[in-house]
Each structure stands twice: as structure tokens, then as C-alpha cells.
Design a protein around this motif. Structure first.
Motif, PDB file in Angstrom:
ATOM      1  N   HIS A  32      55.032 -28.050  29.862  1.00 28.54           N
ATOM      2  CA  HIS A  32      53.698 -27.462  29.734  1.00 28.54           C
ATOM      3  C   HIS A  32      53.818 -25.979  29.434  1.00 28.54           C
ATOM      4  CE1 HIS A  32      51.371 -30.930  31.041  1.00 28.54           C
ATOM      5  NE2 HIS A  32      52.359 -31.183  31.895  1.00 28.54           N
ATOM      6  N   CYS A  33      52.805 -25.456  28.777  1.00 33.05           N
ATOM      7  CA  CYS A  33      52.740 -24.017  28.519  1.00 33.05           C
ATOM      8  C   CYS A  33      52.740 -23.292  29.863  1.00 33.05           C
ATOM      9  CB  CYS A  33      51.483 -23.676  27.720  1.00 33.05           C
ATOM     10  SG  CYS A  33      51.247 -21.908  27.508  1.00 33.05           S
ATOM     11  N   GLU A  34      53.622 -22.297  30.000  1.00 34.69           N
ATOM     12  CA  GLU A  34      53.734 -21.616  31.288  1.00 34.69           C
ATOM     13  C   GLU A  34      52.666 -20.531  31.477  1.00 34.69           C
ATOM     14  OE1 GLU A  34      57.950 -21.308  32.864  1.00 34.69           O
ATOM     15  OE2 GLU A  34      58.340 -21.835  30.772  1.00 34.69           O
ATOM     16  N   LEU A  35      51.771 -20.401  30.509  1.00 36.91           N
ATOM     17  CA  LEU A  35      50.651 -19.472  30.673  1.00 36.91           C
ATOM     18  C   LEU A  35      49.333 -20.205  30.897  1.00 36.91           C
ATOM     19  CD1 LEU A  35      52.691 -17.780  28.438  1.00 36.91           C
ATOM     20  CD2 LEU A  35      51.050 -16.118  29.268  1.00 36.91           C
ATOM     21  N   CYS A  36      49.101 -21.304  30.147  1.00 41.39           N
ATOM     22  CA  CYS A  36      47.793 -21.968  30.246  1.00 41.39           C
ATOM     23  C   CYS A  36      47.909 -23.437  30.626  1.00 41.39           C
ATOM     24  CB  CYS A  36      47.031 -21.830  28.935  1.00 41.39           C
ATOM     25  SG  CYS A  36      47.665 -22.920  27.642  1.00 41.39           S
ATOM     26  N   SER A  37      49.134 -23.942  30.833  1.00 41.45           N
ATOM     27  CA  SER A  37      49.379 -25.333  31.247  1.00 41.45           C
ATOM     28  C   SER A  37      49.070 -26.393  30.194  1.00 41.45           C
ATOM     29  CB  SER A  37      48.600 -25.691  32.521  1.00 41.45           C
ATOM     30  OG  SER A  37      48.960 -24.836  33.544  1.00 41.45           O
ATOM     31  N   ALA A  58      55.744 -21.752  25.698  1.00 39.72           N
ATOM     32  CA  ALA A  58      54.342 -21.443  25.402  1.00 39.72           C
ATOM     33  C   ALA A  58      53.763 -22.393  24.368  1.00 39.72           C
ATOM     34  CB  ALA A  58      54.224 -20.010  24.894  1.00 39.72           C
ATOM     35  N   CYS A  59      52.440 -22.537  24.402  1.00 40.25           N
ATOM     36  CA  CYS A  59      51.757 -23.295  23.350  1.00 40.25           C
ATOM     37  C   CYS A  59      51.541 -22.347  22.165  1.00 40.25           C
ATOM     38  CB  CYS A  59      50.432 -23.853  23.873  1.00 40.25           C
ATOM     39  SG  CYS A  59      49.191 -22.584  24.198  1.00 40.25           S
ATOM     40  N   ASP A  60      51.139 -22.892  21.026  1.00 34.33           N
ATOM     41  CA  ASP A  60      50.965 -22.063  19.825  1.00 34.33           C
ATOM     42  C   ASP A  60      49.911 -20.976  20.045  1.00 34.33           C
ATOM     43  OD1 ASP A  60      52.899 -23.305  18.231  1.00 34.33           O
ATOM     44  OD2 ASP A  60      51.519 -24.946  17.768  1.00 34.33           O
ATOM     45  N   ALA A  61      48.817 -21.342  20.732  1.00 33.41           N
ATOM     46  CA  ALA A  61      47.720 -20.395  20.937  1.00 33.41           C
ATOM     47  C   ALA A  61      48.171 -19.199  21.777  1.00 33.41           C
ATOM     48  CB  ALA A  61      46.537 -21.096  21.595  1.00 33.41           C
ATOM     49  N   CYS A  62      48.865 -19.471  22.890  1.00 32.47           N
ATOM     50  CA  CYS A  62      49.337 -18.376  23.746  1.00 32.47           C
ATOM     51  C   CYS A  62      50.393 -17.538  23.023  1.00 32.47           C
ATOM     52  CB  CYS A  62      49.905 -18.924  25.051  1.00 32.47           C
ATOM     53  SG  CYS A  62      48.629 -19.528  26.170  1.00 32.47           S
ATOM     54  N   ALA A  63      51.279 -18.197  22.277  1.00 33.25           N
ATOM     55  CA  ALA A  63      52.322 -17.464  21.554  1.00 33.25           C
ATOM     56  C   ALA A  63      51.688 -16.536  20.521  1.00 33.25           C
ATOM     57  CB  ALA A  63      53.283 -18.438  20.882  1.00 33.25           C
TER      58      ALA A  63
HETATM   59 ZN   LIG Z   1      49.266 -21.817  26.398  1.00 36.88          ZN
END
Ligand SMILES: [Zn+2]
Ligand SMILES: [Zn+2]
Length: 223
Positions: A32-37, A58-63
């Protein structure tokens, strides 16, 4: 082997194969993305947390959020490794860096405002005190090092084969997450005093893979 038992064998093997496949698919699905799960696909971007040098999935959006952002606690790790075809480092220069094994990665830390030298060990990454003169001489001989992006790219040195007379030393500008991946595989596969054959097979595989996905750079120019 009679045909019937052959069939049984194939079925059993098929089940086994399926089991290993679904297991690796399952272990991938838990990332899972470690910022937004948000759930992550296998080939997701990474961020580095500058204060503690931690790599975060990270997911693409957070990155995207941290891409090229000035003054952020995270930086997005670049993706493409570069194989440095005409890098110059003498055995004497390498020895003057005083790194006890034949691998290391060096990068510029923006918050510490200095070049950091780390090497993999069975206990994880270890920091080596970098003699500044030795490093400055190497940097002066290799202007390509000016292209190193602080925090997210490292000069990755592999002299394992070279030390045993097998092949030339290899130098890369490597994404920092690849360097920590190398640290992780050494930590998990190291056995006994010398590491054992497994770990060196894994190291060879890591560098073969890195080389195959690298762009080749000659004298600071992409070829
Ligand atoms: Zn994310
Ligand atoms: Zn990840």
C-alpha cells in the motif's frame, strides 16, 4: 514412468506451481502507499524521506505531489539507472575510500550538505567516513558526477568481479531505491562469515538486471 502416474505427477506439480504463483500475487497485493494507503501495483514509484533516508512506497498521485517540489521532506526517486561506460577510478583511489567490501554507493545529502558513502553489510547499510581528498580527486576525473541528483541518485560501485580478476569494475548512476534493494538482498541472503554462494548469486543477478535496464552513458553523454 507409466502414463497414469505421470499425469498424477503433472497435476501435483501444477498445483504446486499455482500455489507459488498465488502466494507471490498475494504478497504483492498487500503493498500500500505509505502516505495515503491506496493499493499499489507492482511497479510503483518510491519516495525518499530526507531526514532519515527512508524509502517509502507511493502511489502515482502521491509521487506526483512531491515530484520536483522544492523544500519538501520527501523526494521522488528517479527511475532509470545509467551505466557509466567510461568512468575512471584507479585501484588506489578506491582503496583510499577505505570501504571494506567491493561495493558501495555514494550520494549527495541535501540536508546534510555533504557526500555520504554507504556500503552493504549483513546488518544493513553501513556508513563509511569519506576522505574528502580522495573523493574530490575522483569527482574531478569524472565530470559525469556533476549530474548526480542529490538524495535520489547515487554513484553505485561494483568491484566484486574486478577484485577476483573476473571482469571490469562497474559504475552506475543508480536510483537510490535500487541501492537499498542491494543492501536488502545482502542482508537477507548473507550466511556465515563470507556470505555463502547464495548471496553472491543474488548480487550477480542484481547487477545483471540493473545493467540490462540501464541507459549507457559515455563521457557524460547518453549513447
Ligand atoms: Zn498515495
Ligand atoms: Zn515499493
Amino acid at each position: 514412468m507409466p502414463e497414469e502416474s505421470m499425469l498424477g505427477f503433472e497435476q501435483a506439480f501444477g498445483v504446486l506451481r499455482q500455489f507459488t504463483r498465488s502466494r507471490s500475487a498475494a504478497s504483492r497485493a498487500v503493498e500500500h502507499c505509505e502516505l495515503c494507503s491506496a493499493g499499489l501495483h507492482h511497479d510503483h514509484p518510491h519516495l525518499v524521506e530526507l531526514a532519515n533516508r527512508q524509502i517509502l512506497c507511493a502511489c502515482d498521485a502521491c509521487a506526483l505531489l512531491f515530484d520536483g517540489l522544492e523544500k519538501s521532506k520527501f523526494k521522488r526517486v528517479s527511475r532509470t539507472p545509467q551505466y557509466l561506460a567510461s568512468f575512471e577510478m584507479t585501484d588506489g583511489q578506491w582503496e583510499s575510500l577505505m570501504i571494506p567490501i567491493n561495493m558501495a554507493f555514494l550520494f549527495r545529502s541535501s540536508i546534510e550538505n555533504r557526500t555520504v558513502a554507504l556500503y552493504p553489510s549483513p546488518a544493513g547499510s553501513v556508513e563509511s567516513l569519506l576522505p574528502l581528498d580522495a573523493w574530490e580527486e575522483i569527482a574531478a576525473n569524472n565530470p559525469v558526477l556533476r549530474l548526480l541528483k542529490p538524495d535520489i541518485e547515487a554513484l553505485l560501485v561494483n568491484r566484486v568481479g574486478h577484485a577476483h580478476g573476473l571482469r571490469d569494475a562497474e559504475y552506475y548512476i543508480a536510483p537510490i531505491d535500487e541501492c537499498y534493494k542491494l543492501v536488502g538482498l545482502i542482508r537477507t541472503n548473507w550466511k556465515g562469515l563470507s556470505g555463502g554462494t547464495e548471496v553472491w548469486t543474488e548480487v550477480a543477478r542484481f547487477f545483471a538486471e540493473l545493467r540490462s535496464k540501464s541507459e549507457v552513458m559515455r563521457g557524460g553523454v547518453n549513447a
